[in-house]
Each structure stands twice: as C-alpha cells, then as structure tokens.
Design a protein around this motif. Structure first.
Motif, short mmCIF file in Angstrom:
data_model
loop_
_atom_site.label_atom_id
_atom_site.label_comp_id
_atom_site.label_asym_id
_atom_site.label_seq_id
_atom_site.Cartn_x
_atom_site.Cartn_y
_atom_site.Cartn_z
N ILE A 17 0.88 -1.17 0.00
CA ILE A 17 0.00 0.00 0.00
C ILE A 17 0.91 1.22 0.00
O ILE A 17 1.74 1.39 0.89
CB ILE A 17 -0.94 0.00 1.22
CG1 ILE A 17 -1.87 -1.23 1.12
CG2 ILE A 17 -1.75 1.29 1.28
CD1 ILE A 17 -2.91 -1.32 2.21
N LYS A 25 -2.59 5.85 3.78
CA LYS A 25 -2.10 4.47 3.65
C LYS A 25 -2.29 3.68 4.94
O LYS A 25 -2.87 2.59 4.94
CB LYS A 25 -0.60 4.46 3.30
CG LYS A 25 -0.25 5.09 1.98
CD LYS A 25 1.24 5.14 1.78
CE LYS A 25 1.96 5.99 2.81
NZ LYS A 25 1.54 7.40 2.83
N THR A 29 -4.79 0.60 5.92
CA THR A 29 -4.28 -0.68 6.43
C THR A 29 -4.96 -1.06 7.74
O THR A 29 -5.31 -2.23 7.96
CB THR A 29 -2.75 -0.60 6.63
OG1 THR A 29 -2.13 -0.18 5.42
CG2 THR A 29 -2.18 -1.94 7.05
N ASP A 83 2.82 -2.06 4.40
CA ASP A 83 2.45 -0.64 4.47
C ASP A 83 3.74 0.17 4.37
O ASP A 83 4.68 -0.04 5.14
CB ASP A 83 1.74 -0.35 5.80
CG ASP A 83 1.39 1.11 5.99
OD1 ASP A 83 1.17 1.80 4.97
OD2 ASP A 83 1.34 1.58 7.14
N VAL A 105 -1.60 -1.40 -4.12
CA VAL A 105 -2.73 -0.49 -4.07
C VAL A 105 -2.17 0.92 -3.92
O VAL A 105 -1.48 1.22 -2.95
CB VAL A 105 -3.67 -0.81 -2.88
CG1 VAL A 105 -4.78 0.23 -2.78
CG2 VAL A 105 -4.26 -2.21 -3.02
#
Length: 530
Positions: A17, A25, A29, A83, A105
């Motif tokens: 992400i 972000k 998450t 992340d 993503v």
C-alpha cells in the motif's frame, strides 16, 4: 500447504500500500486489519496506536518511517500486506517493497489528486512492472472531488484509468459507491464502524452516468479478452465472472489501471477494495516470475531465465529488508520457489557463502508467530543470518541461482556525527553500523583527512530519525554538524623561479643558473614534471 499447491498459491496475494504523504495508507491498512478480524479495534494515526506504525518516532510524528509487513485472511485468501512510507526521505522502503510484491494499491487523495510522491512511487512500480489498483480516498473531506482527482491520473501519470466504482454523494454526504461491475449501489450504515453495508438499486439521478461508465468499462476491459468480446457480441452483455476475468487480465498486463473509491477514515469502501485485491491483483502463479541476474558484462535486456512460483522446485528467495531488535537480526525474505524448513542450509549465492536457517517467523508489524516451513509465495523473517544483506539471494545448492538485485538511491546529504562522551565512541560506531545494515540508503564512512565520522542519507528528516534511533536504541547521545572541508591551495597563474649558483673554490669556480616554470593544470590532475 493443506490444499494442492496451485490452489494454495492461487489464494495468496502479496501487496503493498503506497501513496503520497498523508493520503491515508496507514489508515486504510488499519481498516483492512479490522475488517479481516486481525485487529479487534481500529488504530488511528493521530492517536498514535496503529499496528503498522509501531516505532516510537512513527507514533510521535504521525508518519510512517519503515515499511511493516502484516498478514490477514479475507474470503478464504491470505493477503500479505506491506504498508510503506510516503515521505521522500524513506523512499528506499517503497523501493525494496515494490521489488518483492506481486501487486500494489496506490492511494490517491480525493482533494489533491495525484501528488509528487505518488508520481515517484508510480515510476518505481513501473520499473518493477507491478500490477496496480488505484483507491481514491478521503472523499468525505471538504473539497473532495472524485472526478477531478480521477482526471489527474491521466494528466500526471499518463495512464488508462478505468473506474470500477462511482461515488454516491461527496464530502459529508458521501454514502457509498455504485459498483459498475455488478451494476448495484453499495450503501454503508452508521454505527458499526462501517462493518455493515447493504446493496440497493442505483439512485435514479445516477442511472445515466452509471450506464455510460459501465459501457466504458465494457469497451476497455473486453478489448484484452477475446472470449469476453465474443460473449458480448453474442449476448449484448457479459457475465460478472467474464468481466472480472477481463479486468484482471488488463490489470496484470498494465493495459489499464482499475480505480475504486471511498473514505478509509469514515470506514466506507474498504471491503470492496479487499474484494478488488482478490479479484484483480495477481497471485504468485499469475505473474511471470523473477528473472535471474545478468552475468557480468551481459546486456540487461537480453533474455534470461525466469524463476516461477513452484513449491516443488529448488529453493530461491530474495532478502529485501533487515531489522535489528532485542531478539537479534531479522532478515525478511520473499520466497520465489521451493520449500524451506527450519534447520536447512542454503547458499547465499550473491556472496558465495552458506547460511543455516534457524528460526523463522511470520511477521505482524512488530509481533511475530514462529513457523516451521515456508514455501513459494511466502514472505517470512529469518533469524540470525550471519552474512546476508539487503538484495542478496538465498538459494538451494541444487540450483544456486542469483536473482536480480535491487537498485538503491545515492544519498544526497552528509552530516558529521560524534558522541558527546569518549565512552560512547564504540557504542556509536556499532549502532551506526547496524542502522546502516538495515538501511541501504544510509552510508557511513570516516573522513581520512579530518578524522570525522560522516553519515550520509536521503534528507534531513532521514538523518534526524537515525540520530534519534541511535539515542533511543543504542543509548548514544551524539553531536551533529556540517562535515569539515579539507581545503587545499594551488597556483592560479604561471610563475618562473630563477636561481643562480656561484661558488669560487680555486681554479675556474662553479657557476649555474636554474629556471623552474610553475604552471596550473586542470583541477584534480595532480603534479606533472616535464
């Protein structure tokens, strides 16, 4: 694996992400971990209690500094999530994460649209050919505009962006989304932290816009799927399964980039995003695999062997991150092929040395669960590897391949660092060496002329965090300053020096005249006698 290997591999997603600073972000998450049942509460960045931002500095500053790996389950699939930070100073974390992931993503802010770090990270993903979903976030904020943010995707990233959803309402009136794949409205209900939502008919005032967007979706997606195009010509529409298959094909090939939307902070849009990860991003067996490294002197563009995800093949994996904590050194490895058990011995083919594998862990941010076996498609942490660094390949002696290495940025700023007390010299050196071992964008050297210890990094914030970690983790208070410059003098114009030698020693005596011409040369060319 409990199922047959291909089925098990098909149910794994390794995703990252990534986004510009403060696009959401970590917040996204946190919602993913909550809705998948990993967390029983939602952590918030502003409260300093998020799962993936576990370092003291991250919680104090409200930013992500180091990438964190977490694992969750969604609809009988395992999703390994990394992340990543949004700040340019910590771009190395995005670099090495994208290198080992199968999909990503990209979160785009609903007010500002594509921002500078979004572009930087996008180019990194292009370099590693990572399939991507785009999530336009923060549609609840004042000034949010889905369509304006969507337009910036084409303007700044020069991509074919394909909306799979349209927002219902905006700002504080944002209620849900229109799902263009299944042609329905998804509305979130209040109260249950966004966990409850229901489907209903598309609002009448959006019906025409949804119909146009659906036609664009069909035209774009089916262009990459011949069987789907035939079905469309035959029946005038396609099944949901066919459309999802076509979207996945286009996502993996990069023909277009699917766009979803929502507001993670207000808990709307996250569950369809998870569905999108399963439906459109690749599993380890959906991607081509990883190339072996080019031989010395070999052209990077020549065809090279590709290692595919196969649990029965000889083991190969790439070390992409190292951290030092109270338990020792943890080396994060992405497994590309084969199966490995605790106690096995591998080759570090980059350094041509052997490594014995001790304990292995599945990481959940700063928490860990011991595992006895890893297999193709997994991301795990190995404890106590002695000679393995970021970018090294670990492989079976049966097939000692070297995988493509990572490329790391060159530091852009230097500082001098020295301990405040003489007792701290050894501790400071050890601490900085360990921190530099974790972070390939951090360089440590001793200036031979000034004797100073020079620390080089990606920016002021980067170095500030390193000095703070040195104090907290290694107990060394340090003074920092600008490096000393060793100045040298040189001549700027030609000069002739004349010396006359006279000596009377009886007889004819001695006489000589010596002329020496000094002239400046090009800078750094040294001294030349002629």
């Amino acid at each position: 694996m409990s199922e047959t290997e291909p089925n098990a591999l098909a149910k794994i997603r390794n995703i990252g992400i990534t986004a510009h600073i403060d696009a959401g972000k970590t917040t996204t998450t946190e919602r993913i971990l909550y809705y998948t049942g990993v967390s029983h509460r939602i952590g918030e960045v502003h409260d300093g209690n998020t799962t993936t931002d576990y370092m003291d500095q991250e919680r104090e500053r409200g930013i992500t500094i180091t990438s964190a790996a977490v694992t969750c389950e969604w609809k009988d699939h395992r999703i390994n999530i990394i992340d990543t930070p949004g700040h340019i100073d910590f771009n190395i974390e995005v670099n090495r994460s994208l290198r080992v992931l199968d999909g990503a993503v990209f979160i785009i802010e609903g007010v500002a649209g594509v921002q500078p770090q979004s572009e930087t990270n996008w180019r990194l993903a292009d370099r590693y050919n990572v399939p991507r979903l785009i999530f336009i976030n923060k549609l609840d904020r004042t000034g949010a505009d889905f369509y304006r943010a969507f337009d910036t995707l084409k303007e700044k990233l020069d991509i074919v962006a394909l909306p799979l959803q349209l927002p219902i309402g905006i700002e504080d009136q944002f209620l849900g989304v229109v799902d263009l794949v299944e042609m329905k409205a998804i509305i979130w209900e209040g109260g249950e932290l966004g966990a409850k939502f229901h489907d209903e008919e598309i609002p009448a005032d959006m019906a025409e816009k949804a119909k146009e967007a659906r036609q664009l979706l069909l035209d774009t997606a089916l262009a990459v799927d011949d069987a789907g195009m035939e079905e469309y010509f035959e029946h005038g529409d396609v099944s949901v399964e066919t459309l999802k298959r076509a979207i996945k094909t286009g996502t993996i090939s990069g023909a277009f980039r699917p766009v979803l939307c929502g507001t993670a902070f207000k808990n709307k849009g996250v569950q369809p995003l998870l569905d999108g990860v399963l439906d459109y991003l690749p599993s380890p067996i959906d991607v081509a695999g990883i190339k072996v490294a080019a031989e010395e002197g070999e052209d990077e563009n020549t065809a090279r062997r590709i290692i595919k995800a196969d649990p029965k093949a000889p083991f190969s994996g790439l070390a992409f991150k190292i951290i030092n904590d109270k338990y020792g050194t943890l080396t994060f490895v992405r497994v590309y092929s084969g199966t490995l058990k605790s106690g096995d011995t591998l080759m570090n083919t980059t350094k041509d040395s052997k490594e014995r594998i001790g304990r292995m862990f599945q990481m959940h941010a700063d928490k860990r669960a011991e595992i006895k076996e890893v297999t193709a498609g997994d991301i795990a942490a190995f404890v106590g590897l002695k000679d393995t660094h970021t970018g090294d390949t670990l492989a079976s002696a049966d097939d000692p391949v070297v995988l493509e290495r990572m490329s790391f940025p060159v530091p852009v700023i230097d500082i001098s660092v020295e301990p405040k007390t003489k007792d701290g010299v050894e501790k400071m050196t050890l601490g900085l060496q360990k921190l530099a071992g974790e972070d390939p964008s951090l360089r440590l050297k001793t200036d031979q002329e000034s004797g100073q210890t020079i620390l080089s990094g990606m920016g002021e914030l980067h170095l500030e965090i390193i000095i703070d970690r040195l104090r907290r983790e290694y107990g060394v208070d340090a003074n920092i300053g600008a490096p000393q410059v060793a100045y040298r003098e040189t001549i700027s114009k030609a000069h002739t020096e004349t010396y006359t030698h006279k000596k009377q020693s009886g007889g004819s005596g001695q006489y000589a005249e010596v002329k020496v011409l000094f002239e400046p040369l090009e800078r750094n060319s040294g001294i030349v006698f002629s």
